[in-house]
Write a protein that holds these residues in place. Structure first.
Motif, PDB file in Angstrom:
ATOM      1  N   ALA A  46       0.835  -1.212   0.000  1.00  0.00           N
ATOM      2  CA  ALA A  46       0.000   0.000   0.000  1.00  0.00           C
ATOM      3  C   ALA A  46       0.865   1.255   0.000  1.00  0.00           C
ATOM      4  O   ALA A  46       0.664   2.161  -0.810  1.00  0.00           O
ATOM      5  N   SER A  48       3.828   1.608  -0.979  1.00  0.00           N
ATOM      6  CA  SER A  48       4.574   1.681  -2.244  1.00  0.00           C
ATOM      7  C   SER A  48       3.860   2.598  -3.234  1.00  0.00           C
ATOM      8  O   SER A  48       4.503   3.319  -4.001  1.00  0.00           O
ATOM      9  N   THR A  49       2.526   2.572  -3.209  1.00  0.00           N
ATOM     10  CA  THR A  49       1.742   3.415  -4.120  1.00  0.00           C
ATOM     11  C   THR A  49       2.018   4.904  -3.882  1.00  0.00           C
ATOM     12  O   THR A  49       1.938   5.706  -4.805  1.00  0.00           O
ATOM     13  N   TYR A  51       4.770   6.311  -3.408  1.00  0.00           N
ATOM     14  CA  TYR A  51       6.005   6.726  -4.069  1.00  0.00           C
ATOM     15  C   TYR A  51       5.822   6.770  -5.584  1.00  0.00           C
ATOM     16  O   TYR A  51       6.774   7.033  -6.306  1.00  0.00           O
ATOM     17  N   SER A  52       4.621   6.414  -6.073  1.00  0.00           N
ATOM     18  CA  SER A  52       4.464   6.190  -7.513  1.00  0.00           C
ATOM     19  C   SER A  52       3.909   7.410  -8.225  1.00  0.00           C
ATOM     20  O   SER A  52       3.395   8.342  -7.608  1.00  0.00           O
ATOM     21  N   LEU A  54       1.303   7.405  -9.813  1.00  0.00           N
ATOM     22  CA  LEU A  54      -0.173   7.390  -9.765  1.00  0.00           C
ATOM     23  C   LEU A  54      -0.746   8.621  -9.073  1.00  0.00           C
ATOM     24  O   LEU A  54      -1.514   9.353  -9.680  1.00  0.00           O
ATOM     25  N   ARG A  57       1.711  12.188 -10.535  1.00  0.00           N
ATOM     26  CA  ARG A  57       1.987  12.574 -11.914  1.00  0.00           C
ATOM     27  C   ARG A  57       1.503  13.968 -12.285  1.00  0.00           C
ATOM     28  O   ARG A  57       2.175  14.672 -13.031  1.00  0.00           O
ATOM     29  N   GLN A 264       9.115   7.006  -7.559  1.00  0.00           N
ATOM     30  CA  GLN A 264       9.598   5.802  -8.232  1.00  0.00           C
ATOM     31  C   GLN A 264       8.939   5.627  -9.592  1.00  0.00           C
ATOM     32  O   GLN A 264       7.719   5.701  -9.718  1.00  0.00           O
ATOM     33  N   GLN A 266       8.968   3.223 -13.314  1.00  0.00           N
ATOM     34  CA  GLN A 266       9.418   2.043 -14.034  1.00  0.00           C
ATOM     35  C   GLN A 266       8.950   2.193 -15.455  1.00  0.00           C
ATOM     36  O   GLN A 266       7.934   2.825 -15.719  1.00  0.00           O
ATOM     37  N   SER A 268       7.129   1.111 -18.443  1.00  0.00           N
ATOM     38  CA  SER A 268       6.118   0.153 -18.883  1.00  0.00           C
ATOM     39  C   SER A 268       5.145   0.931 -19.742  1.00  0.00           C
ATOM     40  O   SER A 268       5.326   2.111 -19.980  1.00  0.00           O
ATOM     41  N   PRO A 271       0.208   2.081 -17.442  1.00  0.00           N
ATOM     42  CA  PRO A 271      -1.221   2.054 -17.132  1.00  0.00           C
ATOM     43  C   PRO A 271      -1.557   2.804 -15.857  1.00  0.00           C
ATOM     44  O   PRO A 271      -2.671   3.216 -15.670  1.00  0.00           O
ATOM     45  N   TRP A 272      -0.644   2.992 -14.995  1.00  0.00           N
ATOM     46  CA  TRP A 272      -0.951   3.579 -13.685  1.00  0.00           C
ATOM     47  C   TRP A 272      -0.005   4.719 -13.355  1.00  0.00           C
ATOM     48  O   TRP A 272       0.383   4.896 -12.216  1.00  0.00           O
ATOM     49  N   THR A 274       3.145   4.891 -14.071  1.00  0.00           N
ATOM     50  CA  THR A 274       4.413   4.344 -13.598  1.00  0.00           C
ATOM     51  C   THR A 274       5.605   4.955 -14.319  1.00  0.00           C
ATOM     52  O   THR A 274       6.716   4.882 -13.841  1.00  0.00           O
TER      53      THR A 274
END
Lengths: 521, 414
Positions: A46, A48-49, A51-52, A54, A57, A264, A266, A268, A271-272, A274
């Motif tokens: 949870a 972790s989200t 830092y994203s 999502l 942005r 963070q 990545q 890809s 979709p979120w 990332t």
């Protein structure tokens, strides 16, 4: 008759009781906060989200640039011109975007804190819940720190569920000093609850100490700012990386030894949220390929280019100018023989040849190198997928801590020759290939911060915290124009020190238009 | 009397139904905190989020309908009419309890979902009228007409609390376009009221500060939109945003005429809606005149410039951001009348068909959505609700227009 009444009453009570129990039924199939978050892995999934991209942005992509670097005179743009000229209004897009993103992140953290506290009260293990709660406090404190710097007086929300259920949205703006104090207390909770060390990228005690030192500096609490920065320095956990440019352009360098806190990313299909979306906004048009978009929405300002000292290596690590090369990058395009021939032996930044021959001539004759990962994997750089790259966005790094230490030692004095402060400052300068200073002033620090953190969204806050008079002087002396026409701000007014609140928010919460009130009674 | 009216029926009805339909994107069940997982990597890889705040007090939405209807047949079935009047009260409406973005929860895909709740009450009152008449009927020729007329009003009677309203936002949730306070129709458009453009120096001299702007070329200047000071405080700001139109029509209608003449049949279906307003958000982008990097519609040729001081649209400016503030600039009349369908058929004579051993052959051609009469500038005035949200009715975010369809066909029976 009596009996009938009795039966009726019984039936009624059965009905209501049944109703209630039906509603209280736990979900048998779904994953819920009730049956999940029972171990470290689930709980850290949870946080972790947080830092994203999502939730981040809408801030990190463009609002960070417009507010942090366009408004501060580090970037030139044809798109977010209102930030260049200080004519922004509550309809400006990035303002709403940043506001929405910041309060969304706070919403995520708020609900996580409440949920994990409830899990703990219900017997969940403090060993895995407490560090997660501390992560949330760090995020919440950091974002309120951003809010206090961006809007000044601002609302504070700690329980969105309760607020939404109450339907009472008459939430006032709280005094900026109280928003900062709230942020400070959050960061203290984080400092107390975060672990000594963790996997790379995860927050630790030292991330909290570092952010605390920055906040103390903004409060002009130099003693504490210095003490916290020193704790980070003495920990021995951090260092300046030698590959400064790689920190922003190589995903293999994500979470390196210089980073205290990063968003963070990545690579890809995104979709979120990332992916890091800065690549196309910064990429020079002659680096656009089938793999990487590049439309140079933001370019370096002429004023920033002037700021670099002779021999400062950060200039080429941060900026592409005529003569800049990267022999590993070999961008190629379909049906573009001249371009392909020009780039065949490696990328050259050339303002003299035409665009179809591979040149690039823009408004300030330069492009941003930071956070531009490259033209794509087939063309010799890190992988890029359209608009996405996999580079973390660094929000706090060790160079900042060193410069905070130096500035906190100066502590508002005209200048200092303190040996430890000089050592900290000169460490940053040494990496950039510059000679050490033997004493320094606040303007030396501001100069160093400007070039060290250029295009990282920080310089606006450095200008702003100098107070209106100095901020005005700093801004009015900047050339915000192009190579063919200078542009100076002649009338910087005090109301531009903070951003306006989006109009839609004021309609839903009219209290925002009123004078701020204290949060702490 | 019996000669004129040969059928008469009075219907009176009352019904109450419960409804537990959740809005799109709602966690289900809604009374527990749902945990959501991502299909791709987020943050450090495998991540999750709490997606929904439980509301243990959530209850059914209830709809109570009272209706009175009358069916009348005249002249031996030549004319049939029905009239229905109804009042539908929806209370404890189940919606996301969203507020300003600052509360941190909402109803967007990347939001931590706001709790579902029973937010207030709305009333629909309406009359439906339908008439079917056989105008001409003889051996070779018949003409029938069917007409329907629907009229209704909608009112948001009360909100969940004194402070809350129903609010609709667009464009990454950044811009509020509808704001329904009790007493107004659901989906009420909200924004500034425009008062033309600043066209000369005296206009500028007499201007009020608009969102703090001063009079200069970068801020308020010739060709910029002048907004009305609704609350009379001598400045233009969010406090001057007000009701600027309802997305609901005053009435809608349909008219079908069908003719047969020997083997030929023809039917014409017209349909329309009157009085609804649309918020054409597409024009916010395509007529925004605030960025050199967005494509614009041809209409921007008539923007204000020094050489076109009577231009209908504001000037092009990248510095003044007030011109794109939400205002009645984007609110349009979405009334329309449409030729929805025309079908022409021909049934071949049986004398001919029997020779080729076919019992029935009809060939026909039809056109669907042949022509729309409207002043609406967007693709299609039949807009519907964006994202199926009652808070965004008739908000045109660029929906796919109704296609025009041509059909040729034959019915063949052996």
């Amino acid at each position: 008759m009596k009996r009938t009444f009795l039966y009726c009453g019984l039936a009624a009570s059965l009905l209501t009781a049944c109703n209630k129990e039906f509603i209280d039924r736990p979900s048998l199939s779904g994953t819920t906060t009730g049956n999940y978050y029972n171990n470290a892995e689930e709980v850290r999934g949870a946080t972790s989200t947080l830092y994203s991209g999502l939730p981040w942005r809408n801030y990190e992509s463009r609002a960070q640039d417009a507010i942090g670097d366009v408004m501060s005179g580090n970037m030139f743009t044809y798109t977010d011109v209102e930030y260049l000229n200080f004519t922004l209004s509550s309809a400006s897009e990035r303002i709403g975007a940043a506001w929405g993103a910041f309060y969304k992140i706070i919403g995520y953290s708020n609900v996580m804190i409440k949920t994990f506290e409830e899990k703990k009260a219900a017997g969940g293990g403090a060993a895995y819940l407490d560090p997660a709660i501390a992560e949330c406090h760090f995020i919440r404190g950091t974002v309120y720190f951003y809010i206090a710097r961006t809007w000044g007086h601002a609302p504070i929300i700690t329980d969105p569920g309760e607020t939404a259920l109450s339907g009472n949205f008459n939430i006032p703006r709280y005094l900026q000093s109280d928003v900062l104090r709230f942020a400070l207390e959050e960061l203290k909770l984080a400092e107390a609850g975060l672990p000594e060390s963790d996997v790379p990228g995860r927050l630790t005690k030292y991330s909290a100490k570092g952010m605390l030192s920055k906040l103390y500096l903004y409060q002009k609490d130099y003693a504490n700012a210095k003490a916290k920065a020193e704790e980070v320095m003495n920990s021995g956990k951090y260092n300046l990386v030698s590959d400064y440019n790689g920190m922003f352009t190589k995903s293999s360098m994500n979470n390196n030894e210089e980073c205290l806190f990063s968003i963070q990313h990545q690579l890809s299909g995104d979709p979120w949220g990332t992916g890091n979306l800065k690549n196309p906004d910064r990429g020079a048009a002659n680096l656009r390929t089938a793999e990487a978009d590049a439309w140079e929405m933001y370019v370096p300002s002429l004023d920033l280019l002037k700021e670099y000292e002779f021999g400062d290596l950060r200039r080429k690590w941060s900026v592409m100018e005529h003569g800049w090369t990267n022999p590993n990058w070999k961008p190629q395009r379909v049906n573009a023989p001249k371009y392909n021939a020009f780039m065949a032996n490696g990328f050259k930044y050339d303002t003299l040849v035409s665009a179809d021959e591979g040149g690039n001539l823009n408004a300030t004759r330069s492009n941003i190198a930071k956070y531009f990962a490259g033209p794509g994997k087939s063309f010799g750089s890190d992988a890029v997928l359209g608009q996405n790259s996999g580079n973390n966005v660094v929000l706090l790094r060790y160079a900042d801590i060193l410069l905070i230490y130096a500035e906190a030692t100066l502590a508002g004095a005209a200048s200092t020759t303190d040996a430890k402060a000089l050592a900290a400052l000169n460490k940053v300068r040494a990496r950039a290939g510059l000679s050490p200073r033997t004493s320094f002033t606040i303007d030396d620090i501001l100069h160093e911060r400007r070039v060290e953190f250029a295009f990282e969204g920080d310089y606006w806050y450095d200008i702003q915290r100098q107070g209106f008079a100095k901020a005005k002087a700093m801004i009015q002396k900047q050339n915000r124009g192009t190579a063919t026409g200078a542009n100076y701000i002649t009338t910087f007014t005090e109301d531009k020190m903070y951003l306006p609140i989006p109009a839609g928010e004021i309609i839903q919460d009219p209290e925002l238009a009123k004078d701020p009130v204290p949060y702490y009674k | 009397m019996a000669k004129v009216v040969n059928h008469l029926k009075l219907r009176v009805g009352y019904g109450a139904v419960g409804n537990q339909n959740f809005p799109g994107g709602a966690p289900n069940p809604a009374y527990v905190g749902a945990v959501q997982f991502f299909s791709g990597p987020v943050g450090f890889g495998t991540s999750n989020m709490i997606n929904g705040i439980p509301n243990p007090n959530l209850k059914w939405e209830s709809v109570k309908t009272t209706n009175v209807g009358l069916d009348i047949g005249f002249l031996n079935g030549r004319i049939d009419a029905t009239i229905d009047a109804y009042k539908k009260v929806t209370s404890d409406m189940i919606i996301f309890l969203t507020g300003p973005n600052l509360i941190g929860v909402g109803d967007q895909w990347d939001d931590l979902k706001a709790p579902l709740g029973n937010a207030g009450q709305m009333t629909n009152t309406g009359v439906d009228l339908g008439i079917t008449s056989t105008n001409i009927r003889n051996d070779n020729f018949t003409w029938k007409t069917n007409a329907v007329l629907t009229q209704f009003t909608n009112t948001y009677d009360k909100a969940a609390s004194a402070a809350s309203a129903l609010d609709g936002k667009v464009y990454y949730n950044n811009y509020l376009v509808t704001h329904t306070t009790p007493g107004r129709p659901v989906g009420s458009f909200w924004g500034l009221v425009t008062d033309g453009l600043f066209r000369n120096q005296s206009d500028l001299d007499n201007s009020l500060p608009q969102f703090g702007y001063k009079v200069n070329q970068n801020e308020t200047w010739l060709g910029d939109i002048r907004f009305k000071d609704i609350n009379g405080d001598k400045k233009i700001d969010a406090g001057d945003m007000t009701f600027i139109g309802s997305p609901l029509p005053k009435f809608t209608w349909g008219l079908t005429n069908s003719f047969t003449y020997k083997g030929i049949d023809l039917s014409i279906f017209l349909q329309g809606s009157q009085g609804a307003k649309a918020f054409n958000f597409l024009r916010w982008q395509l007529e925004g005149l605030n960025s050199a990097w967005s494509n614009q519609m041809r209409t921007v040729n008539d923007r204000y410039t020094e050489s076109n001081p009577n231009g209908s649209l504001p000037r092009f400016t990248v510095t003044n951001k007030n011109n794109i503030a939400m205002s009645d600039r984007y609110v349009e009349d979405a009334s329309y009348a449409r030729i929805q369908n025309i079908t022409l058929g021909y049934r071949l004579p049986t004398a001919f068909l029997s020779k080729i051993k076919v019992s029935n052959l009809r060939i026909y051609g039809s056109v669907q959505n042949l022509k729309t009469f409207t002043r609406y500038s967007g693709y299609d005035p039949e807009i519907g609700a964006f994202n199926n949200s009652i808070k965004l009715m008739n908000v045109d975010m660029g929906h796919y227009p109704n296609p025009r369809t041509f059909t040729l066909g034959a019915n063949l029976q052996f």
